[in-house]
Design an enzyme around this catalytic site. Structure first.
Site, mmCIF file in Angstrom:
data_model
loop_
_atom_site.group_PDB
_atom_site.id
_atom_site.type_symbol
_atom_site.label_atom_id
_atom_site.label_comp_id
_atom_site.label_asym_id
_atom_site.label_seq_id
_atom_site.Cartn_x
_atom_site.Cartn_y
_atom_site.Cartn_z
ATOM 1 N N GLY A 34 0.769 -1.245 0.000
ATOM 2 C CA GLY A 34 0.000 0.000 0.000
ATOM 3 C C GLY A 34 0.796 1.289 0.000
ATOM 4 N N ASP A 88 -5.169 2.322 10.649
ATOM 5 C CA ASP A 88 -6.593 2.034 10.837
ATOM 6 C C ASP A 88 -6.775 1.516 12.270
ATOM 7 O OD1 ASP A 88 -9.273 1.666 9.830
ATOM 8 O OD2 ASP A 88 -8.860 -0.444 9.553
ATOM 9 N N VAL A 115 -11.521 3.816 2.048
ATOM 10 C CA VAL A 115 -10.955 4.675 0.995
ATOM 11 C C VAL A 115 -9.991 3.889 0.122
ATOM 12 C CG1 VAL A 115 -11.260 6.799 2.309
ATOM 13 C CG2 VAL A 115 -9.129 5.512 2.545
HETATM 14 P P1 IMP Z 1 -4.458 -1.607 10.541
HETATM 15 O O1 IMP Z 1 -3.513 -2.745 10.855
HETATM 16 O O2 IMP Z 1 -5.865 -1.917 10.917
HETATM 17 O O3 IMP Z 1 -3.996 -0.265 11.052
HETATM 18 O O4 IMP Z 1 -4.601 -1.505 8.967
HETATM 19 C C1 IMP Z 1 -3.580 -1.513 8.168
HETATM 20 C C2 IMP Z 1 -3.922 -1.923 6.760
HETATM 21 O O5 IMP Z 1 -5.318 -2.141 6.517
HETATM 22 C C3 IMP Z 1 -3.515 -0.787 5.853
HETATM 23 O O6 IMP Z 1 -2.122 -0.816 5.579
HETATM 24 C C4 IMP Z 1 -4.389 -1.076 4.651
HETATM 25 O O7 IMP Z 1 -3.785 -2.030 3.824
HETATM 26 C C5 IMP Z 1 -5.654 -1.687 5.225
HETATM 27 N N1 IMP Z 1 -6.731 -0.648 5.328
HETATM 28 C C6 IMP Z 1 -7.276 -0.131 6.433
HETATM 29 N N2 IMP Z 1 -8.227 0.777 6.133
HETATM 30 C C7 IMP Z 1 -8.263 0.849 4.793
HETATM 31 C C8 IMP Z 1 -9.043 1.637 3.861
HETATM 32 O O8 IMP Z 1 -9.891 2.475 4.204
HETATM 33 N N3 IMP Z 1 -8.773 1.404 2.552
HETATM 34 C C9 IMP Z 1 -7.842 0.513 2.107
HETATM 35 N N4 IMP Z 1 -7.094 -0.230 2.940
HETATM 36 C C10 IMP Z 1 -7.307 -0.058 4.276
#
Ligand code: IMP
Ligand code: MG
Length: 193
Positions: free
Chosen positions: A43, A102, A152
């Site tokens: 990403g 996130d 998003v």
């Molecule tokens: P976390 O571990 O929940 O903080 O999320 C990390 C990963 O979830 C990010 O690097 C994204 O790949 C994916 N992610 C979280 N929210 C979104 C979004 O709104 N759109 C696309 N990918 C997301």
């Protein structure tokens, strides 16, 4: 592809303005210090490549890959599957760069993994921050934009592996991610973070 976007949150010009601001903060923070930017695949590749070209001081570049399970819009369990060499980590100052913070689980796990392997300092920079979704106590040191609780895509962010090549950040029409045909991913981890 553009038809699947309900609204544009950040245009290309707004994104570049945000990156210029954060690149300035990073330059000030790391002035006179050797450091390595670690881009979290997949990403952050678009963001990291625009960001490093606006940091006019010496830096090295490395990559790490973390997999989250499934193709859905919720962050699942995380596996670390590609890691920089010991030489790139031990005794180094690192700046982890990710597309979005996130729940915070990805960054939290990665920071711990790099500290365990002997990094001198681990700071983080995220393109987007969704604080309303945080599940672990973690804040990025640098961030470009805060976003509300919407799924998003674009500028590196994907849904089911697609939309990373959109030059802006947009919210997907819920009809796209509610479509079972688009979310029927395998339960296997896929390196799409
Ligand atoms: P976390 O571990 O929940 O903080 O999320 C990390 C990963 O979830 C990010 O690097 C994204 O790949 C994916 N992610 C979280 N929210 C979104 C979004 O709104 N759109 C696309 N990918 C997301
Ligand atoms: Mg992703």
């Amino acid at each position: 592809m553009h038809d699947d976007i309900e609204k544009i949150l950040y245009t290309e010009a707004e994104i570049i303005a945000g990156i210029n601001r954060v690149a300035g903060e990073i330059t000030t923070a790391f002035l006179g210090k050797k450091f390595t930017v670690v881009s979290v695949l997949k990403g952050s590749c678009v963001f990291a490549s625009d960001l490093i070209r606006r940091i006019p001081i010496p830096l090295e570049l490395a990559f790490v890959s973390a997999s989250s399970y499934g193709d859905g819009t919720l962050s699942g369990q995380l596996d670390l599957n590609f890691f920089p060499t010991d030489q790139e980590v031990r005794g180094r100052r690192l700046l982890l760069v990710d597309d979005i913070l996130d729940t915070g689980r990805t960054m939290h796990s990665l920071v711990s993994a790099f500290r365990e392997r002997g990094a001198l300092e681990v700071l983080s920079c995220v393109f987007l921050d969704k604080p309303s979704r945080r599940a672990v106590d973690y804040q990025a040191d640098f961030r470009c934009f805060e976003v509300e609780n919407l799924f998003v895509v674009g500028y590196g962010l994907d849904f089911a592996g697609e939309y990373r090549n959109l030059p802006y950040v947009g919210a997907l029409h819920p009809a796209v991610y509610d479509n079972p045909e688009r979310t029927k991913g395998s339960p296997e981890p896929s390196p799409q973070t």
